[in-house]
Write a protein that holds these residues in place. Structure first.
Motif, PDB file in Angstrom:
ATOM      1  N   THR A  64       0.831  -1.204   0.000  1.00  0.00           N
ATOM      2  CA  THR A  64       0.000   0.000   0.000  1.00  0.00           C
ATOM      3  C   THR A  64       0.861   1.249   0.000  1.00  0.00           C
ATOM      4  O   THR A  64       0.611   2.192  -0.753  1.00  0.00           O
ATOM      5  N   GLU A  65       1.895   1.246   0.851  1.00  0.00           N
ATOM      6  CA  GLU A  65       2.800   2.390   0.908  1.00  0.00           C
ATOM      7  C   GLU A  65       3.542   2.565  -0.417  1.00  0.00           C
ATOM      8  O   GLU A  65       3.704   3.686  -0.911  1.00  0.00           O
ATOM      9  N   LEU A  66       3.984   1.469  -1.006  1.00  0.00           N
ATOM     10  CA  LEU A  66       4.695   1.523  -2.282  1.00  0.00           C
ATOM     11  C   LEU A  66       3.815   2.134  -3.373  1.00  0.00           C
ATOM     12  O   LEU A  66       4.254   3.003  -4.132  1.00  0.00           O
ATOM     13  N   LEU A  67       2.568   1.703  -3.446  1.00  0.00           N
ATOM     14  CA  LEU A  67       1.649   2.259  -4.437  1.00  0.00           C
ATOM     15  C   LEU A  67       1.419   3.748  -4.206  1.00  0.00           C
ATOM     16  O   LEU A  67       1.371   4.537  -5.156  1.00  0.00           O
ATOM     17  N   SER A  68       1.296   4.136  -2.950  1.00  0.00           N
ATOM     18  CA  SER A  68       1.106   5.538  -2.611  1.00  0.00           C
ATOM     19  C   SER A  68       2.329   6.365  -3.006  1.00  0.00           C
ATOM     20  O   SER A  68       2.202   7.452  -3.583  1.00  0.00           O
ATOM     21  N   LEU A  69       3.515   5.836  -2.728  1.00  0.00           N
ATOM     22  CA  LEU A  69       4.745   6.550  -3.074  1.00  0.00           C
ATOM     23  C   LEU A  69       4.933   6.653  -4.579  1.00  0.00           C
ATOM     24  O   LEU A  69       5.383   7.684  -5.091  1.00  0.00           O
ATOM     25  N   ARG A  70       4.575   5.610  -5.306  1.00  0.00           N
ATOM     26  CA  ARG A  70       4.667   5.656  -6.765  1.00  0.00           C
ATOM     27  C   ARG A  70       3.741   6.731  -7.325  1.00  0.00           C
ATOM     28  O   ARG A  70       4.094   7.456  -8.255  1.00  0.00           O
ATOM     29  N   LYS A  71       2.548   6.824  -6.763  1.00  0.00           N
ATOM     30  CA  LYS A  71       1.588   7.837  -7.196  1.00  0.00           C
ATOM     31  C   LYS A  71       2.149   9.235  -6.915  1.00  0.00           C
ATOM     32  O   LYS A  71       2.054  10.132  -7.762  1.00  0.00           O
ATOM     33  N   GLU A  72       2.752   9.406  -5.742  1.00  0.00           N
ATOM     34  CA  GLU A  72       3.323  10.702  -5.379  1.00  0.00           C
ATOM     35  C   GLU A  72       4.490  11.069  -6.300  1.00  0.00           C
ATOM     36  O   GLU A  72       4.610  12.215  -6.733  1.00  0.00           O
ATOM     37  N   VAL A  73       5.347  10.111  -6.612  1.00  0.00           N
ATOM     38  CA  VAL A  73       6.472  10.352  -7.512  1.00  0.00           C
ATOM     39  C   VAL A  73       5.967  10.775  -8.891  1.00  0.00           C
ATOM     40  O   VAL A  73       6.494  11.710  -9.499  1.00  0.00           O
ATOM     41  N   LYS A  74       4.947  10.111  -9.371  1.00  0.00           N
ATOM     42  CA  LYS A  74       4.365  10.455 -10.672  1.00  0.00           C
ATOM     43  C   LYS A  74       3.854  11.889 -10.658  1.00  0.00           C
ATOM     44  O   LYS A  74       4.098  12.661 -11.597  1.00  0.00           O
ATOM     45  N   GLN A  75       3.159  12.270  -9.588  1.00  0.00           N
ATOM     46  CA  GLN A  75       2.630  13.626  -9.448  1.00  0.00           C
ATOM     47  C   GLN A  75       3.766  14.648  -9.400  1.00  0.00           C
ATOM     48  O   GLN A  75       3.716  15.680 -10.074  1.00  0.00           O
ATOM     49  N   LEU A  76       4.820  14.345  -8.624  1.00  0.00           N
ATOM     50  CA  LEU A  76       5.942  15.277  -8.500  1.00  0.00           C
ATOM     51  C   LEU A  76       6.686  15.434  -9.821  1.00  0.00           C
ATOM     52  O   LEU A  76       7.123  16.536 -10.167  1.00  0.00           O
ATOM     53  N   ARG A  77       6.822  14.355 -10.571  1.00  0.00           N
ATOM     54  CA  ARG A  77       7.486  14.451 -11.885  1.00  0.00           C
ATOM     55  C   ARG A  77       6.676  15.323 -12.835  1.00  0.00           C
ATOM     56  O   ARG A  77       7.238  16.115 -13.591  1.00  0.00           O
ATOM     57  N   MET A  78       5.364  15.171 -12.788  1.00  0.00           N
ATOM     58  CA  MET A  78       4.508  15.978 -13.638  1.00  0.00           C
ATOM     59  C   MET A  78       4.633  17.456 -13.259  1.00  0.00           C
ATOM     60  O   MET A  78       4.759  18.320 -14.126  1.00  0.00           O
ATOM     61  N   GLU A  79       4.630  17.746 -11.962  1.00  0.00           N
ATOM     62  CA  GLU A  79       4.774  19.124 -11.503  1.00  0.00           C
ATOM     63  C   GLU A  79       6.127  19.698 -11.900  1.00  0.00           C
ATOM     64  O   GLU A  79       6.234  20.867 -12.290  1.00  0.00           O
ATOM     65  N   LYS A  80       7.164  18.892 -11.828  1.00  0.00           N
ATOM     66  CA  LYS A  80       8.511  19.320 -12.211  1.00  0.00           C
ATOM     67  C   LYS A  80       8.545  19.710 -13.688  1.00  0.00           C
ATOM     68  O   LYS A  80       9.130  20.732 -14.052  1.00  0.00           O
ATOM     69  N   GLU A  81       7.908  18.910 -14.530  1.00  0.00           N
ATOM     70  CA  GLU A  81       7.864  19.213 -15.963  1.00  0.00           C
ATOM     71  C   GLU A  81       7.114  20.515 -16.222  1.00  0.00           C
ATOM     72  O   GLU A  81       7.526  21.320 -17.062  1.00  0.00           O
ATOM     73  N   ILE A  82       6.037  20.742 -15.496  1.00  0.00           N
ATOM     74  CA  ILE A  82       5.270  21.985 -15.647  1.00  0.00           C
ATOM     75  C   ILE A  82       6.133  23.176 -15.240  1.00  0.00           C
ATOM     76  O   ILE A  82       6.163  24.198 -15.933  1.00  0.00           O
ATOM     77  N   LEU A  83       6.854  23.031 -14.134  1.00  0.00           N
ATOM     78  CA  LEU A  83       7.715  24.121 -13.676  1.00  0.00           C
ATOM     79  C   LEU A  83       8.850  24.393 -14.656  1.00  0.00           C
ATOM     80  O   LEU A  83       9.234  25.541 -14.871  1.00  0.00           O
ATOM     81  N   LYS A  84       9.401  23.351 -15.256  1.00  0.00           N
ATOM     82  CA  LYS A  84      10.455  23.525 -16.268  1.00  0.00           C
ATOM     83  C   LYS A  84       9.933  24.339 -17.440  1.00  0.00           C
ATOM     84  O   LYS A  84      10.580  25.270 -17.914  1.00  0.00           O
ATOM     85  N   LYS A  85       8.745  23.977 -17.911  1.00  0.00           N
ATOM     86  CA  LYS A  85       8.152  24.679 -19.050  1.00  0.00           C
ATOM     87  C   LYS A  85       7.824  26.123 -18.695  1.00  0.00           C
ATOM     88  O   LYS A  85       8.038  27.030 -19.498  1.00  0.00           O
ATOM     89  N   ALA A  86       7.328  26.334 -17.485  1.00  0.00           N
ATOM     90  CA  ALA A  86       6.991  27.687 -17.051  1.00  0.00           C
ATOM     91  C   ALA A  86       8.243  28.541 -16.923  1.00  0.00           C
ATOM     92  O   ALA A  86       8.265  29.702 -17.361  1.00  0.00           O
ATOM     93  N   SER A  87       9.300  27.982 -16.363  1.00  0.00           N
ATOM     94  CA  SER A  87      10.531  28.763 -16.205  1.00  0.00           C
ATOM     95  C   SER A  87      11.154  29.071 -17.564  1.00  0.00           C
ATOM     96  O   SER A  87      11.694  30.166 -17.770  1.00  0.00           O
ATOM     97  N   ALA A  88      11.079  28.142 -18.505  1.00  0.00           N
ATOM     98  CA  ALA A  88      11.580  28.400 -19.852  1.00  0.00           C
ATOM     99  C   ALA A  88      10.765  29.502 -20.520  1.00  0.00           C
ATOM    100  O   ALA A  88      11.319  30.376 -21.190  1.00  0.00           O
ATOM    101  N   PHE A  89       9.463  29.467 -20.317  1.00  0.00           N
ATOM    102  CA  PHE A  89       8.593  30.484 -20.895  1.00  0.00           C
ATOM    103  C   PHE A  89       8.917  31.861 -20.337  1.00  0.00           C
ATOM    104  O   PHE A  89       9.071  32.832 -21.083  1.00  0.00           O
ATOM    105  N   PHE A  90       9.058  31.974 -19.016  1.00  0.00           N
ATOM    106  CA  PHE A  90       9.330  33.265 -18.410  1.00  0.00           C
ATOM    107  C   PHE A  90      10.736  33.752 -18.719  1.00  0.00           C
ATOM    108  O   PHE A  90      10.971  34.955 -18.863  1.00  0.00           O
ATOM    109  N   ALA A  91      11.691  32.839 -18.837  1.00  0.00           N
ATOM    110  CA  ALA A  91      13.045  33.238 -19.220  1.00  0.00           C
ATOM    111  C   ALA A  91      13.036  33.803 -20.635  1.00  0.00           C
ATOM    112  O   ALA A  91      13.731  34.789 -20.917  1.00  0.00           O
TER     113      ALA A  91
END
Length: 95
Positions: A64-91
């Motif tokens: 259960t914990e492993l599945l929860s952590l995998r879900k969290e990692v997926k969410q964090l990776r998605m957020e990281k990609e959004i932030l990369k794109k946003a920072s590139a746009f603003f730069a």
């Protein structure tokens, strides 16, 4: 007209009984599937999942914990990609 396919679901008790036919009563997978009115590939799938679960060294709490952590990692990776794109746009806008 909606022709969405409806899949039949089976209880865990049904799956356990179906697998018991193979392991305890020496039915072949084909014989058991035929007797239960299901397709053989479904029975093979249940058998494989049961064997994988039996061979696993991870208990249910850890799983259960492993599945929860995998879900969290997926969410964090998605957020990281959004932030990369946003920072590139603003730069780009600052130039």
């Amino acid at each position: 007209m909606n022709t969405k396919r409806q899949y039949k679901t089976y209880t865990s008790e049904f799956k356990t009984e179906a697998l018991a036919l193979i392991s305890e009563q020496d039915y072949s997978v084909q014989e058991a599937a035929s007797a239960l009115g299901i397709i053989t590939s479904l029975l093979y799938s249940w058998k494989q999942k049961t064997e994988e679960h039996a061979n696993s060294t991870v208990n249910s709490d850890e799983r259960t914990e492993l599945l929860s952590l995998r879900k969290e990692v997926k969410q964090l990776r998605m957020e990281k990609e959004i932030l990369k794109k946003a920072s590139a746009f603003f730069a780009k806008e600052m130039k």
